[in-house]
Design an enzyme around this catalytic site. Structure first.
Site, PDB file in Angstrom:
ATOM      1  CE  LYS A   1      -0.423  -0.450   4.993  1.00  0.00           C
ATOM      2  NZ  LYS A   1      -1.283  -0.943   6.079  1.00  0.00           N
TER       3      LYS A   1
ATOM      4  NE  ARG B   1      -7.347  -0.137  10.651  1.00  0.00           N
ATOM      5  CZ  ARG B   1      -6.092  -0.280  10.251  1.00  0.00           C
ATOM      6  NH1 ARG B   1      -5.262   0.749  10.258  1.00  0.00           N
ATOM      7  NH2 ARG B   1      -5.644  -1.444   9.836  1.00  0.00           N
TER       8      ARG B   1
ATOM      9  CG  HIS C   1      -4.203  -4.782  11.506  1.00  0.00           C
ATOM     10  ND1 HIS C   1      -3.056  -5.265  10.915  1.00  0.00           N
ATOM     11  CD2 HIS C   1      -4.002  -3.471  11.708  1.00  0.00           C
ATOM     12  CE1 HIS C   1      -2.196  -4.259  10.763  1.00  0.00           C
ATOM     13  NE2 HIS C   1      -2.739  -3.163  11.241  1.00  0.00           N
TER      14      HIS C   1
ATOM     15  NE  ARG D   1      -2.582  -8.427   7.360  1.00  0.00           N
ATOM     16  CZ  ARG D   1      -3.251  -8.798   8.456  1.00  0.00           C
ATOM     17  NH1 ARG D   1      -3.860  -9.986   8.494  1.00  0.00           N
ATOM     18  NH2 ARG D   1      -3.335  -7.996   9.490  1.00  0.00           N
TER      19      ARG D   1
ATOM     20  CE1 TYR E   1       9.023  32.440   1.936  1.00  0.00           C
ATOM     21  CE2 TYR E   1       9.376  30.065   1.917  1.00  0.00           C
ATOM     22  CZ  TYR E   1       9.038  31.238   1.249  1.00  0.00           C
ATOM     23  OH  TYR E   1       8.720  31.191  -0.073  1.00  0.00           O
TER      24      TYR E   1
ATOM     25  CB  CYS F   1      11.307  26.665   1.074  1.00  0.00           C
ATOM     26  SG  CYS F   1      12.437  27.827   1.871  1.00  0.00           S
TER      27      CYS F   1
ATOM     28  CG  ASP G   1       9.383  24.275  -4.558  1.00  0.00           C
ATOM     29  OD1 ASP G   1       8.616  23.299  -4.654  1.00  0.00           O
ATOM     30  OD2 ASP G   1       9.008  25.454  -4.610  1.00  0.00           O
TER      31      ASP G   1
HETATM   32  C1  LIG Z   1      -0.432  -1.884   6.706  1.00  0.00           C
HETATM   33  C2  LIG Z   1      -0.931  -3.201   7.092  1.00  0.00           C
HETATM   34  C3  LIG Z   1      -0.032  -4.257   7.307  1.00  0.00           C
HETATM   35  C4  LIG Z   1       1.481  -4.081   7.314  1.00  0.00           C
HETATM   36  O1  LIG Z   1       1.864  -3.431   8.503  1.00  0.00           O
HETATM   37  P1  LIG Z   1       3.405  -3.224   8.883  1.00  0.00           P
HETATM   38  O2  LIG Z   1       3.377  -2.699  10.261  1.00  0.00           O
HETATM   39  O3  LIG Z   1       3.928  -2.222   7.912  1.00  0.00           O
HETATM   40  O4  LIG Z   1       4.059  -4.531   8.739  1.00  0.00           O
HETATM   41  C5  LIG Z   1      -0.561  -5.506   7.562  1.00  0.00           C
HETATM   42  N1  LIG Z   1      -1.901  -5.697   7.617  1.00  0.00           N
HETATM   43  C6  LIG Z   1      -2.794  -4.694   7.438  1.00  0.00           C
HETATM   44  C7  LIG Z   1      -4.247  -4.975   7.533  1.00  0.00           C
HETATM   45  C8  LIG Z   1      -2.337  -3.420   7.184  1.00  0.00           C
HETATM   46  O5  LIG Z   1      -3.217  -2.427   7.027  1.00  0.00           O
END
Ligand SMILES: *Cc1c(COP(=O)(O)O)cnc(C)c1O
Length: 376
Positions: free
Chosen positions: A40, A138, A167, A223, A267, A314, A316
């Site tokens: 992602k 969540r 998760h 994951r 700035y 800044c 850029d």
């Molecule tokens: C982003 C995400 C992960 C990976 O998490 P890390 O902490 O980067 O390993 C795994 N599962 C889900 C559902 C996520 O949203």
């Protein structure tokens, strides 16, 4: 894109050999569990399609994305590997998922039924992973209500429940009691399949922190996100797998001047010297994702030496105080990565900016070209 084709003197360099070693180390660590690299947010800034191609080539079992759009980009690039979209979905997106063979997350009975209906209308079978909330609050059906979702899924005729997942909220902490509670709740939900003498679908809960700290959470698939890119989830998290950062962010000196005492820089005039100093300008700014919060905080590497950013970053450009050392237009400036014996890590930048390394990496925006290389 080869470096020579890049006009802008600022780029991100991604070492594919590092990503490859990180993936292999994770795979060895988790044994028989499958590995789903999480791609992602432009593969945590490393480039969605390039990292996906590499991972598929290495035999990744599944790819993880957050949004439908990311899945579609993978399909448009010709990547046919299974892709699970982890984020929540809007009802009207469902046909696009199914038509593109993207695996959906069903996080409620409503969503599950919408998916089943959409698949029926298309005369296709949808691939689904059920999402259980075990303590993150969540997305996902609460673990104590999950049996209803699992039962409902048995009645759906137009989808295949290929997986079920949850998760972790803080598996990167030193205190793993909440993570252990989440895992326990998840295993309780999974007992449903045993009670009904049904084979469980693919079970997964481990993010990078779970991979590193909770071997019992590896289950059928893991994951990993951040660790794939060579960065650890937190400073407390045990580093049971050795991974190395794959990304460097480099620019060049584009201007040199001597600044007299009493002449503030940038700035807001937030910094000035009490003696003459040499100041160089670097053509990168918060418009590239180099946080403004790094103003008067961060360091960069030039000619193997560390120097401080002075004044405000800044949009850029930003300025660096090299005191009375030498630097010339065109000298490489390392914002993130190594130069000689010095290194600036995503953790350093995160500390200086008051954030986490995840945000440092995902914030490097698409104005910065990515260059891919391997070990020489
Ligand atoms: C982003 C995400 C992960 C990976 O998490 P890390 O902490 O980067 O390993 C795994 N599962 C889900 C559902 C996520 O949203």
């Amino acid at each position: 894109m080869a470096p020579a084709d890049i006009v802008r003197p600022t780029h991100v360099e991604v070492n594919l050999s590092c990503l490859e070693r990180n993936f292999t180390a994770i795979r060895q660590h988790v044994g028989s569990a499958k590995v789903m690299p999480v791609l992602k947010a432009n593969a945590y800034g490393h480039g969605l399609v390039e990292v996906a191609r590499l991972m598929v080539g290495l035999g990744a079992d599944y790819l993880g994305a957050a949004f439908l759009e990311e899945g579609l980009l993978l399909r448009q690039a010709g990547i046919t590997a299974p892709v699970l979209v982890l984020g929540s979905l809007a009802g009207e997106q469902i046909p696009r998922f199914i038509q593109n063979d993207l695996t959906l997350t069903a996080s409620s009975i409503d969503k599950l039924q919408l998916i089943d209906e959409a698949a029926a209308a298309l005369n296709l079978r949808a691939k689904v992973h059920l999402k259980v909330d075990t303590g993150m609050e969540r997305v996902g059906i609460h673990h104590y209500s999950a049996p209803k979702l699992l039962e409902a899924s048995l009645l759906c005729r137009h989808l295949e429940v290929e997986g079920i997942y949850s998760h972790f909220a803080n598996a990167d902490a030193a205190d793993l009691s909440h993570a252990r509670l989440q895992l326990e709740r998840f295993l309780d939900v999974l007992a449903f399949y045993e009670r009904h003498s049904l084979p469980a679908p693919m079970r997964h809960i481990a993010n990078s922190a779970g991979v590193l700290q909770l071997p019992e959470s590896h289950l059928d698939l893991v994951r990993p996100g951040i660790m794939l890119y060579g960065v650890y989830p937190s400073s407390e998290c045990q580093r049971t797998v050795k991974v190395e950062p794959a990304l460097q962010w480099k620019s060049q000196v584009c201007y040199f001047k001597v600044v007299q005492p009493g002449s503030p820089v940038s700035y807001g005039s937030t910094w000035q010297s009490d003696h003459p100093v040499r100041i160089v300008t670097v053509p990168v700014g918060y418009g590239d994702g180099y946080f403004r919060a790094l103003s008067n905080q961060a360091q960069v590497l030039i000619r193997g030496q560390r120097y401080p950013i002075v004044g405000r970053v800044c949009m850029d450009q930003f300025m660096v105080n090299i005191e009375w050392d030498s630097a010339y237009n065109g000298d490489v400036v390392t914002l993130l990565g190594r130069d000689g014996n010095e290194t600036i890590t995503a953790d350093d930048l995160a500390r200086w900016a008051g954030t986490i390394p995840y945000e440092v990496l995902t914030n490097i925006n698409t104005r910065v070209p990515r260059v891919y290389m391997r070990d020489q």
